[in-house]
Enzyme design. Structure first.
Site, PDB file in Angstrom:
ATOM      1  NE  ARG A  62      39.304  44.241  27.965  1.00 40.93           N
ATOM      2  CZ  ARG A  62      38.856  44.661  26.774  1.00 40.93           C
ATOM      3  NH1 ARG A  62      37.561  44.799  26.561  1.00 40.93           N
ATOM      4  NH2 ARG A  62      39.707  44.935  25.815  1.00 40.93           N
ATOM      5  CE  LYS A 213      33.027  40.412  52.931  1.00 42.77           C
ATOM      6  NZ  LYS A 213      32.260  41.637  52.892  1.00 42.77           N
TER       7      LYS A 213
END
Ligand code: PLP
Length: 398
Positions: A62, A213
């Protein structure tokens, strides 16, 4: 790869950044290190490596592996003056982490009225539920923001240019007003990326990218980042660890791969989009073009002063008609896919209904508006496609 410590320009930096020898060995692209469990030699080493600051140390999956660290490190080095970057499974998750890092119950957030819709939804949902108030402000407010800063104001959230309507904000003026009152500034810098607007250098405290993006660039991965300015990274990382945020190493690997070509892609997106925006500005079917590099765009002067170039996303308002005529235009396009998101290699189109959300400042154009993401196709083909779609619009108007 030798690292002479010589400063290099941003376009060189996107090629080299994050490729530390201890993370990559001799491999050009940082490999995928997959892990949940990390094994220790003995109890002593478990105690030693598990304690204290685990930054850039294998501890537990993690907390990341070199695959995630490499991308985060690369994004940090694209922002001169930045302290560190944390990655998130989407741009929206990055926005949530930035806001929760800064805000507590009883605080007030100043949020730009032209912000990405899910950012607004977060303010009126999650934040309100936890006792954090939001005041929306005019994207063109500039130094006038000082008058809105009250005793409870803890953060100012900017997005420049704004989603859908592309108002360019005076970030330096807002940052100066915030600094004077010890208010944290957060910027959604997805449109420009650090290559066109180095946000930390401009004084922003926390700068956000929807890496989905331009960093990823191929419409196939969800990814977000927050890069922290001086003195901001420890609290960002602490909150992100508490939230359990981690991105899969495979997605980070794709993000790193995309980043290597981001500068050259962005340059082409920008050049093609500007050519198409100028062509649209001369069309009788177009009322106005909302492209920051054109004087018709609100905040254009600030854009010309502050930005190093433009990217590939902008809107334009049709000269008339309604929903049906706009749909005729969009449906007639062949090379523009109809779909959300942007920043990939392919051109996209969506209808824009900015009036639904807006309440502060000058209203968006009254006629039906269309947002275009200009991809890497030959712009001449895109112009021919738009020309055909205008014929369909005129036929629908007749
Ligand atoms: C897409 C987008 C986001 C959200 O990114 P996701 O990765 O889709 O969650 C945030 N801000 C802006 C300006 C965006 O365009």
């Amino acid at each position: 790869m030798s690292d002479t410590g010589k400063p290099v320009r941003p376009r060189t930096q996107v090629v080299r950044a994050g490729r530390r020898p201890e993370w990559t060995g001799g491999i050009v692209n940082p490999p995928v290190w997959r892990a949940s469990t990390i094994l220790y030699d003995d109890v002593d080493s478990l105690r030693e490596r598990g304690g204290g600051d685990t930054h850039h140390r294998l501890y537990y999956g993690r907390r990341g592996t070199p695959t995630q660290w490499s991308l985060a490190d690369a994004l940090t080095s694209l922002e001169p003056g930045a302290e560190g970057t944390f990655l998130y499974p989407s741009g929206v998750a990055a926005i949530a982490a930035a806001l929760l890092t800064v805000l507590s119950p009883g605080d007030e957030l100043l949020l730009v009225d032209s912000a990405y819709d899910p950012t607004r939804a977060m303010a009126s949902g999650l934040l309100r539920r936890f006792g954090i108030a939001t005041r929306f402000y005019d994207p063109l407010i500039g130094a006038g923001i000082a008058e809105l800063i009250g005793p409870a104001t803890r953060a100012i959230f900017m997005e420049s240019p704004g989603s859908l309507t592309f108002e360019v904000q005076d970030v330096p003026a807002i940052v100066a007003a915030a600094r004077a009152r010890d208010v944290t500034t957060i910027l959604d810098n997805t449109w420009a990326t650090p290559l066109l607007f180095p946000a930390i250098e401009r004084g922003v405290d926390l700068t956000i990218l929807a890496c989905t993006k331009y960093v990823v660039g191929h419409s196939d991965v969800m990814l977000g980042s927050v890069t922290a300015g001086p003195g901001q990274f420890a609290r960002l990382r602490d909150m992100s660890f508490q939230l359990g945020q981690v991105v899969s190493p495979d997605d980070c690997w794709l993000g790193s791969r995309g980043l290597r070509t981001m500068a050259v892609r962005l340059r082409q997106h920008g050049e093609s989009a500007l050519a198409i925006a100028r062509w649209l500005a001369d069309r009788p079917e177009v009322a106005t073009v909302l492209h920051p590099a054109l004087p018709s765009c609100p905040g254009h002067d600030v854009f010309a002063r502050d930005f190093l170039g433009s990217s590939g996303l902008f809107s334009f308002a049709l000269a008339g008609g309604g929903e049906r005529e706009r749909a005729a235009f969009i449906d007639a396009l062949d090379l523009f896919g109809i779909g959300y998101s942007w920043g990939g290699y392919e051109s996209l189109v969506v209808p824009v209904d900015a009036n639904r959300h807006r309440g502060v400042g000058a209203p968006p154009p009254p006629t039906p508006t269309v947002r275009l993401q200009i991809g890497l196709e030959d712009p001449e083909d895109l112009l021919a496609d738009l020309d055909t779609a205008f014929a369909a619009w005129r036929a629908a108007m007749a």
